[in-house]
Motif scaffolding. Sequence first.
Motif, PDB file in Angstrom:
ATOM      1  N   GLU A 253       0.844  -1.189   0.000  1.00 38.56           N
ATOM      2  CA  GLU A 253       0.000   0.000   0.000  1.00 38.56           C
ATOM      3  C   GLU A 253       0.888   1.251   0.000  1.00 38.56           C
ATOM      4  O   GLU A 253       1.966   1.230   0.602  1.00 38.56           O
ATOM      5  N   PRO A 254       0.443   2.341  -0.626  1.00 36.58           N
ATOM      6  CA  PRO A 254       1.193   3.595  -0.498  1.00 36.58           C
ATOM      7  C   PRO A 254       1.059   4.139   0.913  1.00 36.58           C
ATOM      8  O   PRO A 254       0.003   4.004   1.542  1.00 36.58           O
ATOM      9  N   PHE A 255       2.123   4.723   1.449  1.00 32.30           N
ATOM     10  CA  PHE A 255       2.006   5.338   2.776  1.00 32.30           C
ATOM     11  C   PHE A 255       3.009   6.464   2.980  1.00 32.30           C
ATOM     12  O   PHE A 255       2.681   7.497   3.551  1.00 32.30           O
ATOM     13  N   SER A 256       4.257   6.308   2.523  1.00 33.88           N
ATOM     14  CA  SER A 256       5.243   7.362   2.760  1.00 33.88           C
ATOM     15  C   SER A 256       4.859   8.652   2.074  1.00 33.88           C
ATOM     16  O   SER A 256       5.164   9.738   2.577  1.00 33.88           O
ATOM     17  N   GLU A 293      18.667   8.521   3.750  1.00 32.50           N
ATOM     18  CA  GLU A 293      18.271   9.917   3.544  1.00 32.50           C
ATOM     19  C   GLU A 293      16.794  10.091   3.178  1.00 32.50           C
ATOM     20  O   GLU A 293      16.348  11.213   2.976  1.00 32.50           O
ATOM     21  N   TYR A 294      16.036   9.012   3.136  1.00 36.11           N
ATOM     22  CA  TYR A 294      14.745   9.109   2.458  1.00 36.11           C
ATOM     23  C   TYR A 294      13.721   9.986   3.159  1.00 36.11           C
ATOM     24  O   TYR A 294      12.759  10.442   2.548  1.00 36.11           O
ATOM     25  N   GLN A 295      13.931  10.284   4.430  1.00 34.54           N
ATOM     26  CA  GLN A 295      13.023  11.192   5.125  1.00 34.54           C
ATOM     27  C   GLN A 295      13.724  12.461   5.601  1.00 34.54           C
ATOM     28  O   GLN A 295      13.157  13.222   6.385  1.00 34.54           O
ATOM     29  N   GLU A 296      14.936  12.707   5.134  1.00 36.32           N
ATOM     30  CA  GLU A 296      15.719  13.807   5.685  1.00 36.32           C
ATOM     31  C   GLU A 296      15.340  15.169   5.109  1.00 36.32           C
ATOM     32  O   GLU A 296      15.556  16.198   5.745  1.00 36.32           O
ATOM     33  N   GLY A 297      14.797  15.218   3.919  1.00 35.10           N
ATOM     34  CA  GLY A 297      14.438  16.497   3.313  1.00 35.10           C
ATOM     35  C   GLY A 297      12.970  16.827   3.508  1.00 35.10           C
ATOM     36  O   GLY A 297      12.262  16.205   4.301  1.00 35.10           O
ATOM     37  N   ASP A 298      12.517  17.829   2.764  1.00 35.49           N
ATOM     38  CA  ASP A 298      11.119  18.227   2.848  1.00 35.49           C
ATOM     39  C   ASP A 298      10.192  17.195   2.210  1.00 35.49           C
ATOM     40  O   ASP A 298       9.018  17.108   2.563  1.00 35.49           O
ATOM     41  N   THR A 299      10.715  16.427   1.263  1.00 37.11           N
ATOM     42  CA  THR A 299       9.904  15.456   0.527  1.00 37.11           C
ATOM     43  C   THR A 299      10.514  14.067   0.658  1.00 37.11           C
ATOM     44  O   THR A 299      11.671  13.868   0.278  1.00 37.11           O
ATOM     45  N   PRO A 300       9.789  13.081   1.192  1.00 35.95           N
ATOM     46  CA  PRO A 300      10.342  11.732   1.239  1.00 35.95           C
ATOM     47  C   PRO A 300      10.512  11.171  -0.170  1.00 35.95           C
ATOM     48  O   PRO A 300       9.818  11.580  -1.110  1.00 35.95           O
ATOM     49  N   PHE A 301      11.442  10.243  -0.325  1.00 31.25           N
ATOM     50  CA  PHE A 301      11.675   9.656  -1.642  1.00 31.25           C
ATOM     51  C   PHE A 301      12.180   8.236  -1.465  1.00 31.25           C
ATOM     52  O   PHE A 301      12.601   7.841  -0.381  1.00 31.25           O
ATOM     53  N   ILE A 302      12.122   7.475  -2.546  1.00 30.54           N
ATOM     54  CA  ILE A 302      12.750   6.158  -2.578  1.00 30.54           C
ATOM     55  C   ILE A 302      13.623   6.075  -3.818  1.00 30.54           C
ATOM     56  O   ILE A 302      13.399   6.782  -4.805  1.00 30.54           O
ATOM     57  N   GLY A 361      25.027   8.341  -1.339  1.00 28.07           N
ATOM     58  CA  GLY A 361      26.021   7.808  -2.261  1.00 28.07           C
ATOM     59  C   GLY A 361      25.458   6.930  -3.349  1.00 28.07           C
ATOM     60  O   GLY A 361      26.187   6.526  -4.265  1.00 28.07           O
ATOM     61  N   ARG A 362      24.153   6.624  -3.282  1.00 26.30           N
ATOM     62  CA  ARG A 362      23.532   5.807  -4.319  1.00 26.30           C
ATOM     63  C   ARG A 362      23.160   6.682  -5.498  1.00 26.30           C
ATOM     64  O   ARG A 362      22.564   7.748  -5.316  1.00 26.30           O
ATOM     65  N   ASN A 363      23.480   6.211  -6.705  1.00 26.24           N
ATOM     66  CA  ASN A 363      23.266   7.012  -7.896  1.00 26.24           C
ATOM     67  C   ASN A 363      22.006   6.641  -8.663  1.00 26.24           C
ATOM     68  O   ASN A 363      21.765   7.158  -9.755  1.00 26.24           O
ATOM     69  N   HIS A 364      21.206   5.749  -8.121  1.00 26.08           N
ATOM     70  CA  HIS A 364      20.005   5.310  -8.818  1.00 26.08           C
ATOM     71  C   HIS A 364      18.892   6.347  -8.666  1.00 26.08           C
ATOM     72  O   HIS A 364      18.775   7.018  -7.636  1.00 26.08           O
ATOM     73  N   VAL A 365      18.063   6.466  -9.693  1.00 21.39           N
ATOM     74  CA  VAL A 365      17.033   7.490  -9.762  1.00 21.39           C
ATOM     75  C   VAL A 365      16.139   7.444  -8.526  1.00 21.39           C
ATOM     76  O   VAL A 365      15.918   6.384  -7.928  1.00 21.39           O
ATOM     77  N   LYS A 366      15.603   8.622  -8.150  1.00 23.42           N
ATOM     78  CA  LYS A 366      14.745   8.730  -6.981  1.00 23.42           C
ATOM     79  C   LYS A 366      13.303   9.026  -7.406  1.00 23.42           C
ATOM     80  O   LYS A 366      13.062   9.797  -8.338  1.00 23.42           O
ATOM     81  N   ALA A 367      12.365   8.389  -6.709  1.00 18.08           N
ATOM     82  CA  ALA A 367      10.945   8.696  -6.875  1.00 18.08           C
ATOM     83  C   ALA A 367      10.570   9.666  -5.773  1.00 18.08           C
ATOM     84  O   ALA A 367      10.444   9.285  -4.609  1.00 18.08           O
ATOM     85  N   MET A 368      10.402  10.927  -6.120  1.00 21.67           N
ATOM     86  CA  MET A 368      10.159  11.977  -5.141  1.00 21.67           C
ATOM     87  C   MET A 368       8.705  11.956  -4.673  1.00 21.67           C
ATOM     88  O   MET A 368       7.775  11.834  -5.479  1.00 21.67           O
ATOM     89  N   GLY A 369       8.547  12.068  -3.351  1.00 21.33           N
ATOM     90  CA  GLY A 369       7.210  11.935  -2.794  1.00 21.33           C
ATOM     91  C   GLY A 369       6.766  10.495  -2.715  1.00 21.33           C
ATOM     92  O   GLY A 369       5.608  10.215  -2.402  1.00 21.33           O
ATOM     93  N   CYS A 370       7.711   9.585  -2.990  1.00 19.42           N
ATOM     94  CA  CYS A 370       7.428   8.139  -3.030  1.00 19.42           C
ATOM     95  C   CYS A 370       6.294   7.878  -4.017  1.00 19.42           C
ATOM     96  O   CYS A 370       6.242   8.510  -5.074  1.00 19.42           O
ATOM     97  N   LEU A 371       5.387   6.961  -3.716  1.00 20.94           N
ATOM     98  CA  LEU A 371       4.316   6.617  -4.634  1.00 20.94           C
ATOM     99  C   LEU A 371       2.985   6.968  -3.986  1.00 20.94           C
ATOM    100  O   LEU A 371       2.795   6.749  -2.793  1.00 20.94           O
TER     101      LEU A 371
END
Length: 478
Positions: A253-256, A293-302, A361-371
């Motif tokens: 389920e989406p939640f983040s 880092e996924y919750q460290e900024g204003d927008t969570p991401f994965i 340090g991970r260079n893989h693309v980020k989904a901003m705001g998660c899903l």
Amino acid sequence: MSHPSSRADATRTAWKSVLATHHEDRGAPVSADYWSDKDTWSRDRIRAVQDEKIAAVAPFLYENSAFYRRRFDRLGVAPTDLDSVETMLANWPVVTKHEMMEDATAHPPYGTYTTCGTAEWGDRGWMLFSSSGSTGVPRVFRYTHFDRQYWEQANARALYSGGLRKGDSGLPMTGFGPHVFAWGVQYTLARMGLPVIPGGGMDGPARAALIERFKPTTLICTPSYLLYLGRTMQDMGQDPARTSVRWLVTGGEPFSGVEGTLARIQDLWGAKSLEFYGCTEASPHCGGYSCPEYQEGDTPFIHLMEDIQVWETVDPDTLTPVPDGARGLTVCTNLNSESSAQLRFLVGDYTRLSRAPCACGRNHVKAMGCLTGRSDDLINLRGIKFFPVQIEEAVRAIAGTGDEFQIRLSTRDDGLDVMTVVVEHTDAGVADAVTREIRSRCEVRCTVAVVAPDTLPKTEMKARRVFDQRGQRCCPTP
């Protein structure tokens, strides 16, 4: 001229050889921060591996999947036309779930969209899973033990990135039947050498007792079940935030990306959540995962694991690519499976992509705001379109509301479609406040019904919150 079965075997061998070239069979991390150094590959190296895999998987799909062969022929595209990400995007339209549903209906029981046939299933079959989407004919997917080994490594990278280490122990709380997410985590914990406390087939109090007695550090379940179990423990006089639990591995389920839900879960448990994103169709190991880092900024991401899958976002109406930073639907090209490699499959969750460097340090693309929910879940009420997560955000905005809610769509006797949102609260007077929150987010008028706390059903599976009985002149009983 070679026999068709010879070509199928040859392309399967070639595809599995490419997969093996880039596969790591590891039971321990490469460093304190990364399970695999693939996480820190350069963008150029990631793209080179994607191109190599696409060049091998296109002929493999053509020769081993009747669904793909028909589609290649219908489009007038040769497998050799797809030899890179660029040529794939230019020549291969997005594959939709509707196409797969039609194929499953025409070719029961398995359809022809995967490359695990009778021979592969009999020789090295592992497990069968069914899609859990909210619409249409279920699509069945058979996976082999070859696939399972690749799942384990992808999932280990994700769980290690989220924070799990030696000394952690897992408590999966699912019935394990259709829970592809939980099965993948179960095998991965074993591969990582982390102990598991089985928690299937139990009710909330029994699982609370397991936590109290055996002190696991990690819970594995859906977000909605985390809320239910935490409230159950509070009713038993226990404080979830004072237990041994440090990690909340969640999927289904989406939640983040849902305003209010992430904070509610983490505050309840005093633990950190880890997003675990994937889909049954595209080899359902973890494609999207959390980093420190996924919750460290204003927008969570994965992060999205790009050496094994190509991720893109498309316009919901035209299904054409949208630029990074623009909101679109997720599309996955799966390059990590013998059984269910897929070219540009429309997963259909909304997000925004970013390729900006990450402090982890991970260079893989980020989904901003998660899903934030799948396009399949879009509700159209009297011409106004919105998603269940928007209703969820409105409910979460009101203090004291229960963790569960329901959206009931029905048709009045005069033919007007209407919506009733059912929420849990001790004060029936909050109905007006919830109504205002819904109106401000969705611009739709509705009725809010307030019921006593713990009235609505809870489940360890994906929570069912939308009951659409329009056209039946009634509102359903859940």
